[in-house]
Write a protein that holds these residues in place. Structure first.
Motif, PDB file in Angstrom:
ATOM      1  N   UNK A   1       1.103   6.991  -6.923  1.00 19.48           N
ATOM      2  CA  UNK A   1       0.083   7.700  -7.150  1.00 19.48           C
ATOM      3  C   UNK A   1       0.396   9.250  -7.120  1.00 19.48           C
ATOM      4  N   UNK A   2       1.204   9.470  -6.045  1.00 20.43           N
ATOM      5  CA  UNK A   2       1.630  10.848  -5.660  1.00 20.43           C
ATOM      6  C   UNK A   2       2.446  11.060  -6.836  1.00 20.43           C
ATOM      7  N   UNK A   3       3.547  10.519  -7.232  1.00 26.96           N
ATOM      8  CA  UNK A   3       4.605  10.785  -8.378  1.00 26.96           C
ATOM      9  C   UNK A   3       3.781  10.712  -9.719  1.00 26.96           C
ATOM     10  N   UNK A   4       3.022   9.987  -9.978  1.00 32.13           N
ATOM     11  CA  UNK A   4       2.333  10.166 -11.154  1.00 32.13           C
ATOM     12  C   UNK A   4       1.565  11.530 -11.283  1.00 32.13           C
ATOM     13  N   UNK A   5       1.093  12.147 -10.068  1.00 31.97           N
ATOM     14  CA  UNK A   5       0.319  13.482 -10.401  1.00 31.97           C
ATOM     15  C   UNK A   5       1.258  14.390 -10.620  1.00 31.97           C
TER      16      UNK A   5
ATOM     17  N   UNK B   1      13.440   9.865 -10.828  1.00 29.28           N
ATOM     18  CA  UNK B   1      13.301   9.620  -9.232  1.00 29.28           C
ATOM     19  C   UNK B   1      12.508   8.549  -9.063  1.00 29.28           C
ATOM     20  N   UNK B   2      11.332   8.477  -9.905  1.00 28.88           N
ATOM     21  CA  UNK B   2      10.239   7.453  -9.970  1.00 28.88           C
ATOM     22  C   UNK B   2      10.768   6.215  -9.956  1.00 28.88           C
ATOM     23  N   UNK B   3      11.655   5.894 -10.851  1.00 33.97           N
ATOM     24  CA  UNK B   3      12.335   4.563 -11.213  1.00 33.97           C
ATOM     25  C   UNK B   3      13.297   4.134  -9.845  1.00 33.97           C
ATOM     26  N   UNK B   4      14.088   5.482  -9.544  1.00 36.34           N
ATOM     27  CA  UNK B   4      14.865   5.316  -8.426  1.00 36.34           C
ATOM     28  C   UNK B   4      14.019   4.799  -7.117  1.00 36.34           C
ATOM     29  N   UNK B   5      13.026   5.306  -6.807  1.00 33.15           N
ATOM     30  CA  UNK B   5      12.224   4.947  -5.653  1.00 33.15           C
ATOM     31  C   UNK B   5      11.898   3.467  -5.664  1.00 33.15           C
ATOM     32  N   UNK B   6      11.436   3.111  -6.741  1.00 36.22           N
ATOM     33  CA  UNK B   6      10.975   1.602  -6.989  1.00 36.22           C
ATOM     34  C   UNK B   6      12.255   0.759  -6.870  1.00 36.22           C
ATOM     35  N   UNK B   7      13.272   1.004  -7.542  1.00 34.86           N
ATOM     36  CA  UNK B   7      14.471   0.193  -7.323  1.00 34.86           C
ATOM     37  C   UNK B   7      14.760  -0.040  -5.943  1.00 34.86           C
ATOM     38  N   UNK B   8      14.916   1.157  -5.311  1.00 31.84           N
ATOM     39  CA  UNK B   8      15.506   0.972  -3.774  1.00 31.84           C
ATOM     40  C   UNK B   8      14.547   0.313  -3.063  1.00 31.84           C
ATOM     41  N   UNK B   9      13.323   0.490  -3.188  1.00 26.26           N
ATOM     42  CA  UNK B   9      12.312  -0.626  -2.380  1.00 26.26           C
ATOM     43  C   UNK B   9      12.304  -1.977  -2.716  1.00 26.26           C
TER      44      UNK B   9
ATOM     45  N   UNK C   1       0.648  -1.292  -0.065  1.00 27.24           N
ATOM     46  CA  UNK C   1       0.025   0.224   0.079  1.00 27.24           C
ATOM     47  C   UNK C   1       0.875   1.049   0.069  1.00 27.24           C
ATOM     48  N   UNK C   2       1.979   1.139   0.854  1.00 21.73           N
ATOM     49  CA  UNK C   2       2.843   2.378   0.832  1.00 21.73           C
ATOM     50  C   UNK C   2       3.522   2.747  -0.559  1.00 21.73           C
ATOM     51  N   UNK C   3       3.902   1.563  -1.298  1.00 24.74           N
ATOM     52  CA  UNK C   3       4.340   1.913  -2.492  1.00 24.74           C
ATOM     53  C   UNK C   3       3.322   2.474  -3.633  1.00 24.74           C
ATOM     54  N   UNK C   4       2.016   1.811  -3.426  1.00 22.70           N
ATOM     55  CA  UNK C   4       0.994   2.308  -4.402  1.00 22.70           C
ATOM     56  C   UNK C   4       0.744   3.805  -4.165  1.00 22.70           C
TER      57      UNK C   4
END
Length: 231
Positions: free
Chosen positions: A183-187, A207-215, A176-179
């Motif tokens: 959503x915030x980054x897409x806006x 930044x969007x890619x980096x956040x997902x890669x780190x997670x 849920x936190x990732x979703x």
């Protein structure tokens, strides 16, 4: 779009395409897990196709690195690897930055509206944790940008890279936190795209890619630690 706001999957025109799409879904949803043996006869019977299209689909997934083939043993689902994921994301960064730089100045009201609709579908699906709907809407959101660059070969290369990491993406969306972050980054990306600011869209996408890669790096490390403990 469906009446409930869920984006429709692209029309399947061949048995091969349908088989490959179905296998991708089995991998993305975790029904086929790392280490599982993939028996083409069993899967062909389950999906209701003959063995040849299933075999060709398995070869495609092997070429993408999602499956591995062992002589005399058959196909197995490949393990999840941070190194593989990081390399794929680096290549994506190079291609997607180029696509965004070219596409943002060409975006029209129709493309921006499509991105907004996809973002709304993702937000609507957040509460139900419908990972399949979220993943499809996410793809629509980003590829509206990539396709607008009018460089179809580049867009196809990016699609291959995305397809090879669907398993990782589904895992990311399951939290849920990732979703909420997506959503915030897409806006933010949508606002920058609407303003025609290609440099900002590229930076926000990075930044969007980096956040997902780190997670995902943390998730894969946790999985490795748990496996070692169980062993």
């Amino acid at each position: 779009m469906a009446q409930d706001g869920t984006p429709r999957l692209r029309t399947v025109v061949t048995v091969q395409h349908a088989t490959l799409s179905w296998l991708r879904e089995q991998l993305a949803t975790g029904r086929l897990k790392p280490g599982d043996q993939v028996r083409q006869e069993v899967l062909a019977r389950e999906f209701g196709v003959s063995v040849p299209p299933m075999r060709e689909a398995l070869k495609t997934l092997e070429a993408e690195g999602q499956l591995v083939y062992h002589p005399h043993r058959g196909y197995f689902v490949a393990s999840m690897s941070y190194e593989e994921l990081a390399e794929t994301y680096r290549i994506r960064q190079l291609l997607e930055t180029e696509a965004i730089t070219r596409s943002v100045p060409l975006l029209g009201a129709e493309e921006v509206a499509r991105m907004r609709e996809a973002a709304q579908v993702m937000e609507h699906s957040h509460g139900t944790a419908d990972v399949r709907a979220i993943a499809e809407a996410n793809r629509v959101f980003h590829f509206t940008l990539f396709d607008a660059a009018a460089m179809p070969r580049m867009a196809d290369m990016i699609r291959v890279l995305w397809g090879s990491t669907d398993r990782y993406r589904a895992r990311y969306f399951s939290t849920a936190e990732h979703r909420r972050r997506v959503n915030r980054e897409h806006r933010q990306i949508l606002a920058a795209a609407g303003q025609g600011d290609a440099a900002l869209v590229a930076e926000l996408s990075h930044q969007h890619r980096t956040h997902s890669l780190d997670a995902l790096a943390r998730a894969l490390e946790d999985s490795t630690d748990r496996s070692a403990a169980c062993g």
